[in-house]
Write an enzyme that holds these catalytic residues in place. Sequence first.
Site, PDB file in Angstrom:
ATOM      1  N   ASN A   1      -1.499   6.207 -46.458  1.00 25.39           N
ATOM      2  CA  ASN A   1      -1.962   4.894 -45.979  1.00 25.39           C
ATOM      3  C   ASN A   1      -2.345   4.936 -44.499  1.00 25.39           C
ATOM      4  OD1 ASN A   1       0.516   5.141 -44.774  1.00 25.39           O
ATOM      5  ND2 ASN A   1       1.414   3.296 -45.643  1.00 25.39           N
TER       6      ASN A   1
ATOM      7  N   HIS B   1      -0.412   6.205 -42.048  1.00 23.57           N
ATOM      8  CA  HIS B   1       0.670   6.131 -41.065  1.00 23.57           C
ATOM      9  C   HIS B   1       0.848   7.465 -40.348  1.00 23.57           C
ATOM     10  CE1 HIS B   1       3.985   7.233 -44.254  1.00 23.57           C
ATOM     11  NE2 HIS B   1       3.610   8.310 -43.619  1.00 23.57           N
TER      12      HIS B   1
ATOM     13  N   GLU C   1       3.931   2.295 -39.902  1.00 22.20           N
ATOM     14  CA  GLU C   1       3.230   1.790 -41.080  1.00 22.20           C
ATOM     15  C   GLU C   1       2.135   0.794 -40.705  1.00 22.20           C
ATOM     16  OE1 GLU C   1       3.768   3.448 -43.599  1.00 22.20           O
ATOM     17  OE2 GLU C   1       5.647   3.073 -44.626  1.00 22.20           O
TER      18      GLU C   1
ATOM     19  N   ASP D   1      10.493  11.487 -36.680  1.00 19.36           N
ATOM     20  CA  ASP D   1      11.114  10.402 -37.442  1.00 19.36           C
ATOM     21  C   ASP D   1      12.237  10.912 -38.337  1.00 19.36           C
ATOM     22  OD1 ASP D   1       9.491  11.821 -39.140  1.00 19.36           O
ATOM     23  OD2 ASP D   1       8.179  10.152 -39.650  1.00 19.36           O
TER      24      ASP D   1
HETATM   25  C1  GLP Z   1       6.113  11.162 -44.163  1.00 18.40           C
HETATM   26  C2  GLP Z   1       6.345  11.426 -42.701  1.00 18.40           C
HETATM   27  C3  GLP Z   1       5.055  11.611 -41.928  1.00 18.40           C
HETATM   28  C4  GLP Z   1       4.149  12.541 -42.689  1.00 18.40           C
HETATM   29  C5  GLP Z   1       3.831  11.946 -44.009  1.00 18.40           C
HETATM   30  C6  GLP Z   1       2.855  12.742 -44.815  1.00 18.40           C
HETATM   31  O1  GLP Z   1       5.985   9.835 -44.487  1.00 18.40           O
HETATM   32  N1  GLP Z   1       7.100  10.426 -42.065  1.00 18.40           N
HETATM   33  O2  GLP Z   1       5.339  12.099 -40.641  1.00 18.40           O
HETATM   34  O3  GLP Z   1       2.996  12.776 -41.947  1.00 18.40           O
HETATM   35  O4  GLP Z   1       5.026  11.845 -44.738  1.00 18.40           O
HETATM   36  O5  GLP Z   1       3.503  13.732 -45.512  1.00 18.40           O
HETATM   37  P1  GLP Z   1       2.824  14.860 -46.372  1.00 18.40           P
HETATM   38  O6  GLP Z   1       2.384  15.881 -45.413  1.00 18.40           O
HETATM   39  O7  GLP Z   1       3.927  15.337 -47.266  1.00 18.40           O
HETATM   40  O8  GLP Z   1       1.729  14.246 -47.121  1.00 18.40           O
END
Ligand code: GLP
Length: 533
Positions: free
Chosen positions: A136, A138, A143, A67
């Site tokens: 959440n 995702h 989402e 993404d």
């Molecule tokens: C972002 C990314 C996700 C990732 C998430 C969690 O929103 N789009 O791909 O898994 O953050 O991130 P973190 O590992 O910093 O908690």
Amino acid sequence: MRLILCENYDELSEQAAKLVASQIILKPDSVIGLATGQTPMGMYKNLVKMYERGEVDFSNITTFNLDEYYPIKRGNDQSYYYYMNENLFSKINININKTHIPDGETKNPYKECDKYEEEIKKNGGIDLQILGIGQNGHIGFNEPDVSLYTETHLTDLTRNTIEANSRFFNNEDEVPKQALTMGIATILKSKKIILLASGANKSRVVSELLNGDINTSIPATMLKVHPDVVLICDKDAYSGIRLGVDIGGTSVKFAVVEDGKLIYKSSIGSNKGSCDTFIKEIAEECIRIKAKYPYKTIGVGTPGRITDGAVTASNLPFKNTHLAKELKKYIDMSINVDNDANCAALGEFEFGIGKDMDNIIMVTLGTGVGGGIIIDGRICHGRYSMGEIGHIIVQSKGGLPCACGQTGCWEQYASVTALIREATQACIEDKDSVLYELYSKNNNKLDGKLIFDALEQNCPVAKKVFDEYIEWLVIGLKNLINIFGPDAIILAGGITKRSNILIDAVRKSLDTPVKIEISKLQNDAGALGAAML
Ligand code: GLP
């Protein structure tokens, strides 16, 4: 879904890097799906170290990032473009032309998404997809929503994600409000998936993922339909504390389990009054325990029939009662409900005799004959009433009628009720016996204990009844062995606790390599198993 539980974040990062490196070593031109966020940073560090030690060659791999924020300039130090360069690409021998990240600068995001999806297909699909998980639930930027768009698409970020990700920006306003993300179908088409989860703020979604149903409000639960997902999780994200509740006719038992060990147990009397007060009392005890042991999941074992989550039990005030929903009114967390005999089997499998086995059958001898079947570590439910082993038919013609409506059910011959019935009949017919003496001294009543007393005093009447009882018991056990071929059959219930008479007799007449054992956990098995649901 396979779970690799790590002591801490460092171990998680190492384990993840090893899996990615193995993929590349085995298939040097692998297509790897990459993730961003804080969680995979340690994994990237380890991969860089492995590259520096000459252990992995990245020159032939192709990558697709999950993404990218939209809109965002590549030069923005919060863009995933910047992130990948900083954390990985600039530090290894990757061919930058073979790396792909959705273009956060594009004027036409919809076209960009179609192109991106096409490009993945052109490269033969993703061999190994790495994923993090949002607070959440995702994955990528898919989402929570009532329905999820499945291919690469432009999406609005939820309030929760904007807040969670604002830690990387100067303030919340700077967080882009949209993103380009692979869809759930794009992700599910990957041949293998590694999902990383670290930190206590992920424990709620990890628990939902491991214990809850597939639902679009926790998009990561969609991964449950994929055949090859490894969840690598550290102890903070995986709350090992679970509560098991075993509802019985006379008492409700509670067991707190942490990392596979029983750390606390309690019990309350069963309220035979109204359903609402009974559930409230159970919930109150759950809440009391939670103050001391902050468990993250509740498993409940209950007698009776469970249809679509609704319980109907003859000895309890449950009539089409949706136990999980009712309990959730008091305590909002992941709650799973299963039949009590299934829970007992799971308890014995996880903590007792079945600990090092794959397949076990638990047979509970009591008022009836109950049981649970565990195959490959899972409770077998089937569609209707699989596991109701007490109702396998062992006498086809002229069998005794059973409350279930059939005749000749095993429990009519192999339950303790049946043993007492036959013993009573036999001693009345032979009053010159030890068994009759015990019967008359006990106000013309026999129980399991008295029958065993008579056996120990070598009473021939008791012996004859008992031998016939063992024959019936063995017929059912043979059927179970022939159908399921388990590693062990575990017998539980009051009469199995009494000396070795029963188990010795069963083993002698069964003559099988299958282990025949007596339950180690007995009354605790149900609550312990419920905790592990
Ligand atoms: C972002 C990314 C996700 C990732 C998430 C969690 O929103 N789009 O791909 O898994 O953050 O991130 P973190 O590992 O910093 O908690």
